[in-house]
Design a protein around this motif. Structure first.
Motif, mmCIF file in Angstrom:
data_model
loop_
_atom_site.group_PDB
_atom_site.id
_atom_site.type_symbol
_atom_site.label_atom_id
_atom_site.label_comp_id
_atom_site.label_asym_id
_atom_site.label_seq_id
_atom_site.Cartn_x
_atom_site.Cartn_y
_atom_site.Cartn_z
ATOM 1 N N TRP A 68 0.815 -1.221 0.000
ATOM 2 C CA TRP A 68 0.000 0.000 0.000
ATOM 3 C C TRP A 68 0.846 1.268 0.000
ATOM 4 O O TRP A 68 0.417 2.312 -0.502
ATOM 5 C CB TRP A 68 -0.937 0.027 1.213
ATOM 6 N N SER A 69 2.059 1.204 0.546
ATOM 7 C CA SER A 69 2.862 2.424 0.652
ATOM 8 C C SER A 69 3.430 2.857 -0.696
ATOM 9 O O SER A 69 3.519 4.063 -0.976
ATOM 10 C CB SER A 69 3.991 2.223 1.660
ATOM 11 N N ILE A 70 3.822 1.913 -1.548
ATOM 12 C CA ILE A 70 4.400 2.286 -2.840
ATOM 13 C C ILE A 70 3.357 2.945 -3.750
ATOM 14 O O ILE A 70 3.625 4.012 -4.321
ATOM 15 C CB ILE A 70 5.058 1.066 -3.501
ATOM 16 N N PRO A 71 2.152 2.390 -3.936
ATOM 17 C CA PRO A 71 1.153 3.142 -4.724
ATOM 18 C C PRO A 71 0.778 4.483 -4.107
ATOM 19 O O PRO A 71 0.586 5.470 -4.835
ATOM 20 C CB PRO A 71 -0.049 2.183 -4.769
ATOM 21 N N ALA A 72 0.683 4.530 -2.778
ATOM 22 C CA ALA A 72 0.367 5.806 -2.135
ATOM 23 C C ALA A 72 1.486 6.817 -2.332
ATOM 24 O O ALA A 72 1.233 8.016 -2.502
ATOM 25 C CB ALA A 72 0.113 5.580 -0.643
ATOM 26 N N VAL A 91 0.446 14.356 -6.708
ATOM 27 C CA VAL A 91 -0.517 15.307 -6.151
ATOM 28 C C VAL A 91 0.178 16.308 -5.233
ATOM 29 O O VAL A 91 -0.016 17.524 -5.339
ATOM 30 C CB VAL A 91 -1.631 14.550 -5.401
ATOM 31 N N GLY A 92 1.009 15.810 -4.306
ATOM 32 C CA GLY A 92 1.672 16.714 -3.378
ATOM 33 C C GLY A 92 2.725 17.574 -4.013
ATOM 34 O O GLY A 92 2.998 18.680 -3.544
ATOM 35 N N GLY A 93 3.330 17.102 -5.100
ATOM 36 C CA GLY A 93 4.392 17.864 -5.718
ATOM 37 C C GLY A 93 3.946 18.822 -6.791
ATOM 38 O O GLY A 93 4.534 19.896 -6.950
ATOM 39 N N PHE A 94 2.900 18.456 -7.550
ATOM 40 C CA PHE A 94 2.557 19.256 -8.721
ATOM 41 C C PHE A 94 1.093 19.670 -8.765
ATOM 42 O O PHE A 94 0.635 20.196 -9.774
ATOM 43 C CB PHE A 94 2.909 18.483 -9.995
ATOM 44 N N SER A 139 13.778 15.212 -6.639
ATOM 45 C CA SER A 139 12.948 14.109 -6.157
ATOM 46 C C SER A 139 13.745 13.162 -5.269
ATOM 47 O O SER A 139 13.253 12.716 -4.216
ATOM 48 C CB SER A 139 12.353 13.350 -7.349
ATOM 49 N N ALA A 140 14.984 12.844 -5.679
ATOM 50 C CA ALA A 140 15.808 11.943 -4.873
ATOM 51 C C ALA A 140 16.170 12.572 -3.528
ATOM 52 O O ALA A 140 16.136 11.894 -2.489
ATOM 53 C CB ALA A 140 17.068 11.554 -5.640
ATOM 54 N N GLY A 190 8.476 21.205 -6.808
ATOM 55 C CA GLY A 190 7.513 20.117 -6.878
ATOM 56 C C GLY A 190 8.153 18.758 -6.696
ATOM 57 O O GLY A 190 7.609 17.890 -6.003
ATOM 58 N N GLY A 191 9.322 18.545 -7.329
ATOM 59 C CA GLY A 191 10.001 17.274 -7.140
ATOM 60 C C GLY A 191 10.425 17.056 -5.703
ATOM 61 O O GLY A 191 10.308 15.941 -5.168
ATOM 62 N N PHE A 192 10.907 18.101 -5.045
ATOM 63 C CA PHE A 192 11.325 17.967 -3.643
ATOM 64 C C PHE A 192 10.118 17.696 -2.746
ATOM 65 O O PHE A 192 10.175 16.821 -1.876
ATOM 66 C CB PHE A 192 12.049 19.228 -3.196
ATOM 67 N N ALA A 193 9.033 18.441 -2.948
ATOM 68 C CA ALA A 193 7.836 18.245 -2.120
ATOM 69 C C ALA A 193 7.266 16.845 -2.305
ATOM 70 O O ALA A 193 6.918 16.164 -1.333
ATOM 71 C CB ALA A 193 6.790 19.307 -2.459
ATOM 72 N N GLY A 194 7.163 16.387 -3.552
ATOM 73 C CA GLY A 194 6.662 15.042 -3.784
ATOM 74 C C GLY A 194 7.581 13.971 -3.231
ATOM 75 O O GLY A 194 7.115 12.953 -2.710
ATOM 76 N N GLY A 195 8.900 14.186 -3.329
ATOM 77 C CA GLY A 195 9.831 13.220 -2.771
ATOM 78 C C GLY A 195 9.746 13.109 -1.264
ATOM 79 O O GLY A 195 9.850 12.013 -0.711
ATOM 80 N N VAL A 196 9.536 14.234 -0.591
ATOM 81 C CA VAL A 196 9.400 14.203 0.868
ATOM 82 C C VAL A 196 8.177 13.389 1.273
ATOM 83 O O VAL A 196 8.241 12.533 2.173
ATOM 84 C CB VAL A 196 9.321 15.635 1.427
#
Length: 289
Positions: free
Chosen positions: A7-11, A18-21, A97-98, A47-53
């Protein structure tokens, strides 16, 4: 652990998008395009940083988060039709993102690290919704409310695991939260720079945007920052009060008896003393003489 990955990987993939962009759609897609990852430096980095976090906080494993966000970022770049020739923008998206995924995964072990990681995304989101308002009164209220909520959240997250012992980090967290507005302004200044501009003028414009952002934030929203700190105090107190008390540490000697452990030379203490046999006086050789 495998069930958690189901469940964590799809989420995490959904959170990266959604959170990044999702902030792109607050003002509309740039140029009327339908690309979910627009080729803009500020959106790719922030956006990449926010989504990665967010992805790192959900997966909670560095070895799984970093490859996941790299695959998702490269796949999103390919699916939205961006040209592969723009390697600088693609590398910016992958590195952001990384880095966000790494810090987010480490934040699951220390809530203070998670608070530092969330400061930059919250500062980026804080001033975007009110950018479309023309009434200064509502602009001040909405921006101030979002700025205050962001600070209260990161102070609350910092004390999530260790309680009031993490309150020592509130001062550097507040400073980093204010600096995050300068980082956002600097990245946006670099993105607005002309393509043919030299390196030094671009860096000077970014540095000016960074330092000039502190004055308006403190002047306009200083009261909201004070309210955020006062709000974080009861939030942490209520959170700690709702939790059960911390169990005492285990006793390392619980499985041992109370008897003292004596050496072999003192083992005679615990033995029963043998009965003494007393001989009569007349049976002794001295009495016979």
């Amino acid at each position: 652990m495998r069930m958690r990955y189901l469940w964590s990987i799809p989420a995490a993939v959904v959170a990266w998008f959604v959170g990044g962009f999702s902030a792109v759609y607050l003002k509309g897609l740039p140029g009327g395009t339908t690309m979910f990852v627009p080729p803009r430096l500020d959106l790719l980095l922030l956006g990449g940083f926010a989504g990665g976090v967010l992805a790192g906080l959900l997966v909670a494993r560095v070895r799984a988060t970093v490859p996941l966000v790299l695959i998702v970022a490269a796949g999103a770049w390919w699916l939205t039709g961006n040209p592969w020739q723009e390697r600088e923008l693609l590398i910016s998206l992958l590195v952001a993102s990384a880095a966000g995924g790494l810090i987010g995964a480490l934040g699951t072990r220390s809530s203070v690290i998670a608070a530092f990681a969330l400061a930059l995304p919250l500062a980026w989101y804080a001033l975007r919704p009110a950018g479309q308002l023309t009434d200064f009164r509502w602009l001040w209220q909405l921006n101030g409310l979002l700025v205050g909520i962001g600070l209260a959240l990161i102070l609350y997250v910092a004390c999530w695991l260790r309680g009031w012992r993490s309150a020592y980090f509130w001062a550097p967290l507040t400073a980093w939260y204010l600096a995050s507005f300068g980082v956002v302004a600097a990245i946006q200044a670099i993105d607005r720079a002309p393509s043919g501009q030299a390196f030094n003028p671009t860096v000077d414009a970014a540095m000016d945007a960074f330092f000039n952002s502190f004055g308006p934030i403190l002047r306009e929203y200083g009261a909201w920052l004070v309210v955020a700190v006062l709000l974080a105090i009861p939030m942490v107190a209520l959170k700690l009060r709702a939790l059960p008390p911390v169990p005492p540490p285990p006793d390392p000697y619980a499985d041992r008896t109370n008897d003292a452990v004596l050496g072999d030379d003192l083992d005679w203490i615990d033995r029963d003393e043998p009965k003494r046999r007393l001989f009569s006086r007349r049976n002794t050789p001295e009495s016979a003489v």
